[in-house]
Design a protein around this motif. Structure first.
Motif, PDB file in Angstrom:
ATOM      1  N   LYS A  86       0.885  -1.167   0.000  1.00  0.00           N
ATOM      2  CA  LYS A  86       0.000   0.000   0.000  1.00  0.00           C
ATOM      3  C   LYS A  86       0.917   1.209   0.000  1.00  0.00           C
ATOM      4  O   LYS A  86       1.781   1.344   0.863  1.00  0.00           O
ATOM      5  CB  LYS A  86      -0.905   0.004   1.227  1.00  0.00           C
ATOM      6  N   HIS A  98       6.998   9.716  -0.055  1.00  0.00           N
ATOM      7  CA  HIS A  98       6.111   8.552  -0.172  1.00  0.00           C
ATOM      8  C   HIS A  98       6.240   7.661   1.059  1.00  0.00           C
ATOM      9  O   HIS A  98       7.194   7.768   1.825  1.00  0.00           O
ATOM     10  CB  HIS A  98       6.447   7.743  -1.433  1.00  0.00           C
ATOM     11  N   ASN A 113       1.415   5.513  -0.412  1.00  0.00           N
ATOM     12  CA  ASN A 113       0.848   6.850  -0.354  1.00  0.00           C
ATOM     13  C   ASN A 113       1.891   7.765  -0.970  1.00  0.00           C
ATOM     14  O   ASN A 113       3.022   7.853  -0.482  1.00  0.00           O
ATOM     15  CB  ASN A 113       0.548   7.247   1.093  1.00  0.00           C
ATOM     16  N   GLN A 164      -2.084  10.561  -3.366  1.00  0.00           N
ATOM     17  CA  GLN A 164      -2.868   9.385  -3.737  1.00  0.00           C
ATOM     18  C   GLN A 164      -2.472   8.192  -2.872  1.00  0.00           C
ATOM     19  O   GLN A 164      -1.314   8.064  -2.483  1.00  0.00           O
ATOM     20  CB  GLN A 164      -2.610   8.997  -5.198  1.00  0.00           C
ATOM     21  N   GLU A 165      -3.442   7.332  -2.588  1.00  0.00           N
ATOM     22  CA  GLU A 165      -3.158   6.065  -1.928  1.00  0.00           C
ATOM     23  C   GLU A 165      -3.578   4.960  -2.884  1.00  0.00           C
ATOM     24  O   GLU A 165      -4.681   5.001  -3.422  1.00  0.00           O
ATOM     25  CB  GLU A 165      -3.918   5.944  -0.605  1.00  0.00           C
TER      26      GLU A 165
END
Length: 108
Positions: A73, A97, A75, A79-80
């Motif tokens: 996951k 990030h 980020n 945005q994720e």
């Protein structure tokens, strides 16, 4: 493999599986693995344990993460999103990030 200190020859083959496994980003990340740093590029084979990963950070140059196993996951840039196995993540230079292994399992 040839010992460069004794022979004076360069070692062009690097076996990630036999190299020492260490923290790849120090205190910024839980990633563990083997890495090699050349003149202009860093390459590694790292693992993030389920649910662990990095705090916000950046690299001065482009970074590419190819996911062999698991799902990350990420980020980045407001945005994720997820990066599944078989996918390549491109991180532009100086882009802040985070990257965390999902609860599905460890990431390599």
């Amino acid at each position: 493999m040839t010992d460069t200190a004794q022979s004076g020859k360069k070692n062009y083959v690097h076996d990630f599986h036999s190299m020492e496994k260490t923290a790849t980003l120090g205190a910024l990340s839980t990633s563990q693995g083997a890495s090699f740093t050349g003149e202009r590029i860093y390459s590694g084979l790292v693992t993030k344990k389920v649910g662990t990963g990095s705090r916000p950070h950046y690299h001065p140059d482009e970074t590419f993460n190819y996911v062999l196993k698991g799902t990350m996951k990420v980020n980045m840039d407001g945005q994720e999103f997820v990066v599944p196995a078989g996918s390549l993540l491109h991180i532009p230079p100086n882009m802040v990030h985070t990257s965390v292994a999902t609860d599905d399992g460890d990431v390599t």
